[in-house]
Design an enzyme around this catalytic site. Structure first.
Site, PDB file in Angstrom:
ATOM      1  N   ARG A 195      21.665   6.739  -1.542  1.00 45.52           N
ATOM      2  CA  ARG A 195      22.059   5.447  -2.118  1.00 45.52           C
ATOM      3  C   ARG A 195      20.824   4.781  -2.713  1.00 45.52           C
ATOM      4  NH1 ARG A 195      23.599   2.176   2.171  1.00 45.52           N
ATOM      5  NH2 ARG A 195      22.788   3.733   3.597  1.00 45.52           N
ATOM      6  N   ASN A 196      19.834   5.611  -3.065  1.00 43.12           N
ATOM      7  CA  ASN A 196      18.561   5.077  -3.534  1.00 43.12           C
ATOM      8  C   ASN A 196      18.132   5.694  -4.859  1.00 43.12           C
ATOM      9  OD1 ASN A 196      17.307   3.306  -1.454  1.00 43.12           O
ATOM     10  ND2 ASN A 196      17.713   5.083  -0.174  1.00 43.12           N
TER      11      ASN A 196
END
Ligand SMILES: [Zn+2]
Length: 416
Positions: A195-196
């Site tokens: 999620r980065n």
């Protein structure tokens, strides 16, 4: 071509051709659904949650909560449920064995074949899945916001999903991914969930997982790919914007930090529960269905705050019955930059006193906020540039979610 998913069952797509859908939905009672339910309908229809073909009934929910299996014994850690207001059920006159049309933003989405209408205590769900009922836990917040009634039943997609750019170039169904893996000749695929926007620490996590997945093979037998599998779901203030995450990972590929034939960027639709170890199992199941043979788990996978030990998600794979999961966990610690070694090093590897910060998200965030181009040892210049481009193009000037982004962002997909 038949593809076998989690639990040894064939992956089944449940999608109506559009002309047939138009006929089938005529006259059905309509129920509008939330963002999460819409995403989960899509997942169910394409086999992302195989062997599930619909939302769970009470016996499955209970079995998952109490023993982490479906009633047929298949490993399953988190209930997949459709919640609805009890008043709405009454008002629409929905009964068991009804067929209803689920709508999303006034468009037909899916047909639900109602099996059971039931109640379940949210506190029991929270305690079982998250191990806490603390209101500060974002998963608890999500469960608390569920409506009071649940409906189970199989789902058939009655709509065409169109992903908006740049999502369209990263969307693959489980069947499509498996076809791609065959075409690429990948005999092993290691999933990297993220999620980065990737900094070099993430890059090394992927590289380490790739080494690890190949450790038993002579050179000529290495046919292993890395599937970057971004999680696209609800966003919180301060998260990276989805577009920057996907394009940032793609940039690592385009700028050849990963060879073209060993790396693919994709995403799945999923609302994080932040359930730590139990969610790690669910992620492993999802990636099994996507065709992966290995799944990387870093520090504090799917965790939040201090609710779980950072390595609980590593340990849980030793606590499940052997053979219950057809994907190998690749447990990865942390990569650091050590100024004495003058290079990236791994937790517990070099003997220098680690005064340096690990490549932490927080540190990188502060660098990004200053918009000063950081050292390429921390974030690749190409990734940094595309992140700022994405910020301008999609993020209202910021690579992080702001109120403005949350209110005005383009939708990930539309229905037709
Ligand atoms: Zn060192």
């Amino acid at each position: 071509m038949k593809y076998i998913g989690h639990g040894g069952k064939e992956i089944i797509e449940r999608i109506l051709p559009l002309n047939e859908a138009k006929e089938r939905i005529k006259g059905l009672k309509q129920v509008s659904v939330t963002d999460r339910v819409a995403r989960e309908c899509i997942d169910l229809a394409y086999g992302v949650f195989a062997p599930l073909q619909g939302f769970m009934g009470k016996a499955d929910v209970e079995s998952v909560c109490k023993g982490m299996t479906l009633i047929d014994g298949t490993l399953w850690p988190i209930p997949i449920i459709f919640d609805i207001d009890g008043e709405k059920v009454k008002e629409k006159g929905i009964k068991e064995k009804d067929v209803v049309l689920l709508t999303y933003h006034d468009h037909a989405l899916a047909i639900l074949e109602v099996e059971e209408i039931f109640h379940y205590h949210k506190l029991d769900l929270e305690q079982a899945v998250l191990g806490t009922t603390d209101l500060k836990h974002p998963g608890v917040k999500m469960y608390n916001e569920l409506k009071d009634t649940f409906i189970s039943g199989k789902v058939i997609l009655a709509s065409q999903i169109e992903f908006n750019p740049p999502f369209d170039q990263f969307w693959y169904t489980p069947k499509q991914l498996r076809e791609i893996f065959v075409k690429k000749g990948w005999e092993r695929t290691v999933a990297h969930q993220t999620r980065n926007v990737p900094h070099t620490g993430h890059e090394w996590l992927m590289k380490g997982a790739w080494f690890s997945a190949n450790g038993d093979l002579p050179v000529e037998k290495i046919k292993t790919g890395i599937l970057v599998s971004c999680i696209i779901g609800p966003k919180r203030l301060g998260d990276y914007i989805d577009e920057a995450i996907l394009l940032g990972h793609q940039k690592l590929h385009d700028a050849k930090y990963f060879r073209d034939d060993i790396h693919l960027v994709s995403f799945v639709l999923w609302d994080m529960r932040y359930a730590g170890p139990k969610e790690a199992i669910l992620h492993a199941i999802i990636r099994t269905n996507l065709g992966c043979t290995h799944h990387m788990f870093g520090r504090d996978h799917a965790g939040v705050g201090s609710y779980y030990d950072p390595y609980d998600a590593h340990r849980i794979f030793d606590q499940i019955p052997e053979g219950s999961l057809n994907i190998k966990p690749v447990r990865i610690l942390e990569w650091w930059y050590c100024s004495i070694c003058g290079e990236v090093t791994y937790s517990g590897l070099c003997g220098h006193i680690q005064k340096e910060q690990p490549l932490s998200g927080t540190m990188i965030r502060s660098i990004i906020q200053d918009k000063v181009k950081p050292s390429k040892l921390i974030i690749r210049p190409e990734v940094f540039d595309i992140m700022l481009e994405s910020a301008d193009k999609y993020g209202f000037g910021s690579p992080f979610c702001t109120e403005e982004y949350l209110n005005k962002r383009q939708p990930v997909f539309k229905l037709s």
